[in-house]
Design an enzyme around this catalytic site. Structure first.
Site, PDB file in Angstrom:
ATOM      1  N   SER A 197       0.086   6.352  -2.467  1.00 49.04           N
ATOM      2  CA  SER A 197      -1.442   6.967  -2.376  1.00 49.04           C
ATOM      3  C   SER A 197      -1.368   8.122  -3.523  1.00 49.04           C
ATOM      4  CB  SER A 197      -1.342   7.640  -0.900  1.00 49.04           C
ATOM      5  OG  SER A 197      -2.675   7.746  -0.479  1.00 49.04           O
TER       6      SER A 197
ATOM      7  N   HIS B  38      -3.188   1.316   5.003  1.00 48.71           N
ATOM      8  CA  HIS B  38      -2.767   1.977   4.056  1.00 48.71           C
ATOM      9  C   HIS B  38      -1.531   2.683   4.408  1.00 48.71           C
ATOM     10  CE1 HIS B  38      -2.860   4.744   0.307  1.00 48.71           C
ATOM     11  NE2 HIS B  38      -2.946   5.701   1.144  1.00 48.71           N
TER      12      HIS B  38
ATOM     13  N   ASP C 127      -4.529  -2.985   3.359  1.00 51.89           N
ATOM     14  CA  ASP C 127      -4.694  -1.387   3.027  1.00 51.89           C
ATOM     15  C   ASP C 127      -6.002  -1.666   2.371  1.00 51.89           C
ATOM     16  OD1 ASP C 127      -5.055   0.899   1.486  1.00 51.89           O
ATOM     17  OD2 ASP C 127      -3.207   1.008   0.312  1.00 51.89           O
TER      18      ASP C 127
END
Lengths: 397, 397
Positions: free
Chosen positions: B163, B362, B329
């Site tokens: 991320s 995610h 995601d």
């Protein structure tokens, strides 16, 4: 000590005395709500376009989405903007007001004249606020049926709506199958998913976190939780657009400058756009109404009332269905429409299904998407022939 | 009159005197920020696990995500919960602390001991608040490079992160290619999309709409915009999970009851879960830090610094890349990872690409997803052989 403002807030004025036709139902005609309460008296604000024919066979009921209202094809009395579905509704348009008698009413729980939390509670003389019983999609539809009765219409030629409006369409078809000749649920779902509930809950928490919400009684104090409501609208608005549409329209473009400001100002156009959406929304919508209509959607699970079988909701239905989805809609995706179609097939109902190819996301149902407009026109024309509704004069037929 | 609380707020205490190793850089070693400011003095809080070998060839830098921190593999000093990547980091784990020397530092702009808005501004004796210059991903990486210098390490065996951590990995590989033997950007993007910016802007507006934010100076008053921050976290949390995972985990299940309450209480389990996520977050995270780290992500567009060509960012790189995405995601979708891979291919870099099949969205990079864990283990083992890092004693080799 209670606060007693000398003047009613804008939203309360519109709720009580709207710029619309209004039908008032007295104590003898309560709205029997799913919450177990008889709402009485109550009123429905609505607009009509076109003329009801002698056979009363050409009436179309349009059901509005979450924050829509009855102002489908006229200038909005608060915002001064065009009606929300002028692309679809009007003379010569697919929902042709030269041919059909179009009815659109504000939902129960709304804030544009139908009884909602901003309406005055006759028992107290103050706004209902969150003392109004919670409203369901079925309550909205029950109230609409009372309006249709009041207008002397037995069977609607069509019930049409997108998003929350589509939920009402499905509920109409299930609750009053004999009164619905055709049904067009658009960009909708037969139940709210976990993610749908999650986004709505964020919006509600944002409103309720605003200290100006004042436990729901802000209208008594002449204030409004505008900041919380604006943030709620911003979050919701993201879900109405596809990632592709956002990228195409805004991308990473800066707002009227060449370099970022290194501040928390709206550097990017998308930030500016969202702030505008949030800020303009609070001028036309009541915060408590937002709580009620989001909750109504979250509670919606049509199959639940039919032993968990969505097909059972439509068993024996003679209604002609046209189910429409948009391939880039991630709020109510095509899979949710397919579930409706599967249930209709299982119920041996008449059903057309169209998935429209567009990158515009959920809001595509409000926009000028030619394939969608052509689909609506074609479906309604075929149904009108089947129903024997004449073409408008001068247009052959 | 300024408010002078007698005691520093929790977040300010942790920011100034964290439960971590700390390196302080004096006025002679400023952090040269993209905002055009020399930040001085400043400090970096970090944790290490394992032992640096004599050749200093076995160091791995882990870069944390938006609200992560340096507490990767130890009990968190504020929450008392396990470190955020214990599934991946530890003795015998893929990031094997018996074999590697693992470093994790809190980012600049964070609130766990590296200089951020909750840290005391030496010029005023009060929290920096929003007087701290805006932080970029490149600033975070510059500071990490100073830490790595301080530790006497020339070349990192690996830089790994998911991320926002993945953005730092990409920035490391671009800024210091000769110092990065392998790079593993996970569930990330080389630039923030319009939708990414939009969700972050909602979070920031939610914080800033809370009157307790007080123009950013809430720490001076000993308060905190907890309600706005909780709503921000709720909205963000939805983006961390896939629609499928939410449906599987929560669906429309009610919270400890058989029927809805017809109120605005948390009827559904998903509502309860989100409220818990929001409320627990505010106990461990500083609201202004949230503004800074979200802004850093929004500003991130690696190609922009290289004439708009992402491939140019990696030109001539000898680093071995392993790019990982998760198919469910939707925050940083596989398409964003593919764009990185295409650029690396165009730059003739060494790159492996793995899309992991999981419905967990995610947050999968934080979870026990066997294929992902096996991928990480395999990639690092091959790279360690290439780098000549011995196996831990007793494990053959």
């Amino acid at each position: 000590m209670t606060i007693a403002p000398t003047q009613k807030a804008l939203s309360q004025l519109e709720a009580d005395a709207p710029h619309s036709l209004v039908v008032r139902f007295g104590a003898e005609q309560p709205l029997k709500m799913d919450a177990g309460v008889d709402l009485k008296p109550f009123q429905i604000a609505y607009q009509t376009y076109g003329t009801l024919n002698a056979a009363k066979s050409n009436a179309i009921l349009l059901c509005h989405a979450l924050t829509g209202d009855q102002h489908v094809a006229n200038v909005h009395p608060i915002t001064g903007k065009p009606g929300w579905w002028e692309v679809m509704v009007g003379p010569g348009k697919p929902i042709d007001t030269d041919r059909y008698f179009v009815i659109a009413s504000n939902v129960v729980g709304g804030c544009m004249g139908t009884t909602g939390p901003a309406s005055t509670n006759p028992a107290t003389g103050r706004a209902w606020s969150i003392d109004l019983p919670l409203v369901t999609i079925r309550d909205m539809v029950r109230a609409q049926a009372m309006l249709i009765d009041h207008l002397g219409i037995e069977t609607l030629f069509a019930v049409i709506g997108g998003s929350m409006g589509g939920m009402q369409v499905l509920q109409w078809a299930a609750s009053y199958p004999e009164r619905v000749f055709t049904a067009m649920p658009i960009a909708t779902a037969a139940k709210h998913s976990s993610q749908n509930i999650a986004f709505h809950e964020v919006g509600r928490q944002s409103v309720m976190a605003d200290p100006e919400w004042r436990g729901g009684r802000y209208l008594d104090a002449g204030v409004s939780p505008t900041k919380g409501l604006a943030v709620a609208r911003m979050a919701a608005h993201i879900t109405y657009l596809s990632e592709e549409a956002l990228q195409r329209k805004f991308g990473r473009k800066l707002q009227g400058r060449d370099a970022p400001t290194f501040s928390f100002d709206a550097d990017f156009q998308i930030e500016n756009y969202l702030r505008y959406q949030g800020n303009s929304f609070v001028d036309r919508f009541d915060a408590n109404s937002y709580l009620y209509v989001t909750r109504a959607c979250d509670y919606f699970d049509l199959a639940e009332d039919y032993g968990g079988s969505l097909a059972a909701a439509f068993k024996g239905s003679k209604t002609r269905f046209c189910v429409v989805s948009f391939d880039s809609d991630w709020l109510y995706p095509t899979s949710a429409s397919r579930a409706i179609v599967h249930a209709l097939n299982a119920a041996a109902a008449s059903v057309s299904f169209v998935e429209i190819d567009t990158d515009r996301g959920h809001d595509a149902f409000l926009l000028n998407v030619p394939e969608f407009i052509a689909t609506t026109r074609g479906f309604l024309e075929a149904a009108a022939r089947a129903r024997g509704i004449p073409m408008p004069s001068g247009k052959g037929g």
